[in-house]
Scaffold this motif. Structure first.
Motif, mmCIF file in Angstrom:
data_model
loop_
_atom_site.group_PDB
_atom_site.id
_atom_site.type_symbol
_atom_site.label_atom_id
_atom_site.label_comp_id
_atom_site.label_asym_id
_atom_site.label_seq_id
_atom_site.Cartn_x
_atom_site.Cartn_y
_atom_site.Cartn_z
ATOM 1 N N GLN A 1 -6.004 -2.609 -5.771
ATOM 2 C CA GLN A 1 -5.760 -1.121 -4.638
ATOM 3 C C GLN A 1 -6.626 -1.577 -3.463
ATOM 4 O OE1 GLN A 1 -5.451 2.411 -6.379
ATOM 5 N NE2 GLN A 1 -3.696 1.811 -7.541
ATOM 6 N N GLU B 1 0.839 -1.366 -0.162
ATOM 7 C CA GLU B 1 -0.024 -0.255 -0.129
ATOM 8 C C GLU B 1 0.858 1.247 0.008
ATOM 9 O OE1 GLU B 1 -4.098 1.625 2.216
ATOM 10 O OE2 GLU B 1 -2.891 0.139 3.213
ATOM 11 N N ASN C 1 -6.594 -3.161 0.809
ATOM 12 C CA ASN C 1 -7.303 -2.930 2.268
ATOM 13 C C ASN C 1 -8.163 -3.948 2.868
ATOM 14 O OD1 ASN C 1 -7.152 0.038 0.568
ATOM 15 N ND2 ASN C 1 -6.281 -0.316 2.737
#
Length: 230
Positions: free
Chosen positions: A137, A103, A141
């Motif tokens: 992306q 990240e 998370n």
């Protein structure tokens, strides 16, 4: 907002049951999608074979051994692959450490995008480091949130839920193409569970509603039914 010290209630455990039941399949799909971007399709075939044989540590060992093969321009891809296999191997803390690095690399590459895009335009596209597609992306998370929740670190999981919401909200505002990836019912459902688990019923309701709307809108091509829990 009240924190949840002892874990989800019975109702939330039912929601978790559906979510976790789809997690392994989702990881296989994600690895299959990433395979086209990787330096070695054969490696992904070996990883998939190990995962289907429930040899999660073996799959992780394959990724770890190939770290140098990914190269400096595919650090994000390596982090996503390694984060997923570490999670399946049960090493949630190390999985999050690797995903955190991925990240950070995404954020770093974003700040360099204008300069590197100019360089690629003058030379070729291979000059651009791989920073992941939007769905990848978001997946970073999602995986981190699952790791934190599995370890009982609910407030940390909630931080990831907010990051997921932020990414998807920005993506929805920026993406004009109707059939492009602009929201994620799977990720929204997870954030709803996490909000509900920590007593934030208002945000949980919003997340569940967005999850339902997104899953309903994409069920024709995704062939994924809306969970009965929604």
């Amino acid at each position: 907002m009240s924190s949840l010290a002892s874990g989800p209630t019975a109702l939330i455990q039912v929601r978790w049951g559906f979510f976790i039941s789809t997690q392994f399949l989702s990881v296989l799909v994600a690895l299959s999608l990433l395979a086209g971007c990787g330096p070695s399709v054969n490696r992904y075939l070996l990883i998939e074979t190990s995962l289907r044989a429930h040899d999660h540590k073996g799959a992780d060992a394959i990724v770890a051994a190939a770290e140098k093969d990914y190269g400096s321009k595919s650090r994000v891809l390596y982090g996503m692959d390694r984060g997923m296999t570490l999670q399946l191997a049960g090493d949630y803390q190390q999985s999050n450490a690797v995903l955190e690095q991925a990240e950070d690399e995404v954020d770093r590459l974003y700040t360099r995008r204008i300069r590197t895009e100019t360089l690629a335009f003058m030379t070729n596209d291979t000059a651009l480091p791989y920073e992941g597609d939007p769905y990848e992306q978001v997946l970073i998370n999602v995986l981190k949130a699952l790791n934190y929740a599995t370890m009982g670190q609910w407030q940390d999981a909630l931080v990831e839920a907010r990051r997921i919401d932020h990414r998807l909200n920005v993506l929805s505002d920026r993406t004009k193409e109707k059939n492009a990836y602009r929201d994620d019912g799977f990720a929204r459902y997870l954030t709803g569970i996490l909000y509900e688990s920590t007593g934030d019923v208002n945000n949980a309701f919003i997340a569940y509603r967005k999850a339902y709307e997104t899953l309903e809108a994409t069920r024709a091509w995704s062939h994924t039914a809306v969970p009965s829990q929604l």
